[in-house]
Design an enzyme around this catalytic site. Structure first.
Site, PDB file in Angstrom:
ATOM      1  N   GLU A  59     -11.794 -15.126  32.349  1.00 28.78           N
ATOM      2  CA  GLU A  59     -13.119 -14.521  32.428  1.00 28.78           C
ATOM      3  C   GLU A  59     -14.250 -15.527  32.600  1.00 28.78           C
ATOM      4  O   GLU A  59     -15.244 -15.228  33.257  1.00 28.78           O
ATOM      5  CB  GLU A  59     -13.393 -13.683  31.160  1.00 28.78           C
ATOM      6  N   SER A  74       5.484  12.366 -24.091  1.00 31.98           N
ATOM      7  CA  SER A  74       6.080  11.408 -25.034  1.00 31.98           C
ATOM      8  C   SER A  74       5.855   9.951 -24.645  1.00 31.98           C
ATOM      9  O   SER A  74       6.432   9.060 -25.272  1.00 31.98           O
ATOM     10  CB  SER A  74       7.589  11.661 -25.139  1.00 31.98           C
TER      11      SER A  74
END
Length: 684
Positions: free
Chosen positions: A86, A346
């Site tokens: 680019e 429990s």
């Protein structure tokens, strides 16, 4: 050279330089007055795992995926190919590559159309920031102006970072990180040469080259980038040829949607923060979510669940699953059940016994009575409504007997249990803010899964409090903190819980764990730990309705062990016994630890009482004698018939007494404290 000629040359060059200077000043002023677009475009908020991988992202306002990314988080190969293709002079020009621009104009004039673009990466960023087109010369001039101005206020890496965030990749995908995750399901730091080349090519024509729609075009564009990379000596020919052999993905993948409850809560807490790094382990989280979803499949359509995993050495929460399916309205999946207040059943019993060990009231080998008992108006019952008589504390906890646990809680006092839960980081909730009573030991209190994880993590960590940590920056090694229980008591509890039988198919003695089922079968729990991790599982309905017949041991425990198996190939060894731990049988215990005695219950309130035969009863002579029964008192018991010992040192609360013959018979019982009772009966 004549003086006139010299003067003309000086005038000519002077005029030329003046034009240059004036032109430069005009250009500088023109660029300096550029009104730049906002340089901080909206970026998706992301929540990441401990290693930086994406757990969940949130789209920006227009529904686009635009994930934050820095230059350091992208593979070097991608950046090199991008610049080579680019803008090869990116780090040398000031925003506009005049040589490339002149070349592009010349090629366009010579060929009668655009052959190559002259846009630099900076100009592309300018276009992306303003969302402007590329077709008009006026647009190009605007991009050049913005590019020059941009280079004055941002470094090259900052400009490159804007490109990495804004470049289009098809559909609503913007930025290299979103594209990498969408097309390759990986972070951009791990891109191959072929993958990097494809992502370089896509922004030029993101819709016509989308690999999920036009794989052939995408392949051709990728290969052109590879060719350019070879020419720029970014890749050698062999690497480029190998890259061409890789297939182009033809599917766009959905972004990860892990830990939706936690990630949503974190993002909402600080909405201006773009990136959140949590302590969650990406792989563990994904496995746990899949396991929970599979576990509830085929069960009641309203059943929900939650799973947590904590590294109890640091307090880091590695897994937080709030429901089987966040989007399942039938299960109310939007409710985070890791934070829902529920009855713990429990699951508090291990802490109760740990506190009793600390108070010197008992030892794992201490005998304790499991028989009917009342505490004022409160008369606890075992889950199966049966009684075992004299049992060791170890057995009482492993069998999760209610009466021994309540007896222990009565001895240590509920207020102590409340205080230690809070020290472990829990926030217990009592109905209507009533004072804590003995019922809290059996689930008569509200707790979250996060609360129980802190309690069990402290037991796993030798009794030290382990504050849970969700944010990676807060993760620290555990420092000295007030203990929840002592190291010895924590080991006693761990040793007991490691002896609980595992679910079918699981390996025994590798995990210390406890299950729990709340009143009415509304909550099924399983929480356990090995030497490194604490795992918690809750299953139930988000609306609090009952699940008849469902028990923690049968419903939650198998999932607990599945999670352990999924997060590590082999459990870490549990803590070794401290030197001061008393590892002996009941026979070798000190006298005060042989049998549990409730403080303040050793006087007349605890006298042995013969319940059968009753005093003055008439019985028919039988060959096998009679079975005498006693309540209260402190075992072991000695039974006498007419003053002669017939049973000695029995921990049972009943004994067979031989009858010598018809007539009056005196039966006496003496407990361990020397307290006695006698009855007189008539044998016919």
């Amino acid at each position: 050279m004549s003086p006139d000629t010299a003067r003309r040359m000086i005038l000519r060059w002077g005029s030329f330089l003046l034009v240059l200077v004036v032109g430069f000043l005009v250009w500088t002023t023109w660029v300096g007055r550029t009104q730049l677009p906002p340089l901080t475009p909206d970026v998706s908020v992301v929540v990441e795992a401990r290693d930086g991988t994406l757990l969940r992202g949130f789209t920006v306002a227009d529904g686009r995926w635009r994930l934050p990314i820095t230059v350091d988080e992208v593979s070097r190969g991608y950046l090199e190919q991008l610049i080579a293709f680019e803008d090869k002079r990116f780090y040398r020009h000031s925003g506009v590559d005049l040589f490339a621009a002149v070349r592009a104009v010349g090629q366009a004039v010579w060929n009668g159309g655009v052959v190559s673009g002259g846009s630099t990466l900076t100009m592309q960023v300018a276009r992306l920031l303003e969302n402007s087109g590329t077709g008009s010369w006026r647009g190009k001039i605007r991009q050049m102006r913005v590019a020059w101005a941009l280079e004055r206020v941002r470094t090259k890496d900052e400009i490159l970072e804007l490109y990495l965030r804004l470049a289009p990749f098809g559909g609503n995908i913007e930025g290299v990180r979103a594209a990498s995750l969408s097309y390759f399901q990986k972070e951009p730091a791990r891109l191959t040469d072929a993958e990097a080349a494809l992502l370089v090519a896509l922004p030029q024509s993101p819709e016509t080259r989308r690999p999920d729609r036009a794989a052939d075009r995408a392949r051709l564009a990728r290969n052109r980038v590879l060719d350019r990379s070879v020419k720029a000596r970014v890749l050698d020919q062999e690497a480029a040829d190998a890259a061409r052999m890789e297939t182009v993905p033809n599917t766009r993948h959905a972004f990860d949607f892990l830990a939706p409850h936690l990630t949503e809560r974190v993002a909402a807490a600080t909405p201006t923060q773009l990136r959140h790094r949590l302590t969650l382990d990406h792989a563990m989280q994904a496995k746990a979510e899949a396991l929970l979803a599979r576990h509830v499949k085929g069960r009641h359509k309203a059943m929900s669940g939650a799973v947590m995993v904590v590294d109890h050495q640091t307090g880091a929460v590695l897994v937080s699953v709030g429901s089987p399916d966040y989007l399942d309205t039938g299960r109310q999946g939007f409710v985070d059940m890791t934070r829902a207040i529920r009855s713990p059943g429990s699951t508090l019993k291990p802490l109760i016994y740990g506190l009793a060990f600390d108070a010197g009231l008992a030892h794992p080998e201490t005998f304790i009575t499991d028989s009917p008992i009342r505490f004022g108006p409160y008369a606890p019952q075992n889950f199966d409504n049966s009684f075992r008589g004299q049992v060791r504390v170890r057995e009482a906890l492993q069998m999760s007997l209610n009466i021994p646990a309540v007896s222990m809680l009565d001895a240590i006092e509920p207020s102590v249990l409340m205080a230690r839960m809070k020290r472990a980081g829990a926030v217990p909730q009592l109905p209507n803010d009533r004072p804590a009573g003995l019922a809290i030991g059996l689930g008569g209190i509200g707790l979250r899964l996060t609360d129980l994880m802190g309690i069990y993590a402290s037991l796993a960590q030798g009794g030290q409090a382990v504050p849970l940590v969700f944010h990676a920056q807060e993760e620290l090694s555990i420092a000295v903190r007030p203990p929840v229980v002592s190291r010895v008591s924590a080991w006693y509890v761990s040793d007991i819980l490691s002896g609980v039988a595992p679910p079918k198919g699981a390996v025994a003695d590798t995990v210390a764990y406890k299950t729990g089922t709340s009143y009415g079968h509304r909550d099924a729990w399983a929480i356990g730990y090995d030497g490194g991790h604490t795992v918690g599982v809750w299953l139930g309905r988000a609306d609090g309705a009952a699940m008849p017949g469902e028990l923690g041991a049968e419903l939650a425990a198998p999932l607990l062990f599945d999670v352990f198996a999924a997060i590590k190939p082999k459990p870490d060894p549990l803590m070794r016994p401290p030197d001061e731990a008393l590892t002996v049988t009941n026979d070798a215990l000190p006298v005060r630890l042989k049998v549990f005695r409730r403080p303040g219950a050793l006087g007349a309130q605890n006298l042995p009482e013969i319940t059968f035969p009753p005093d003055g009863a008439r019985l028919v002579l039988a060959d096998d004698g009679i079975v005498a029964k006693v309540t209260q008192g402190v075992p072991p018991f000695t039974w006498l018939a007419n003053g002669e010992p017939v049973v000695v040192g029995s921990y049972d609360r009943q004994a067979e007494v031989d009858i010598p013959g018809p007539g009056f018979l005196s039966i006496s019982v003496i407990d361990a404290m020397g307290q006695s009772q006698a009855v007189r009966i008539i044998v016919e």
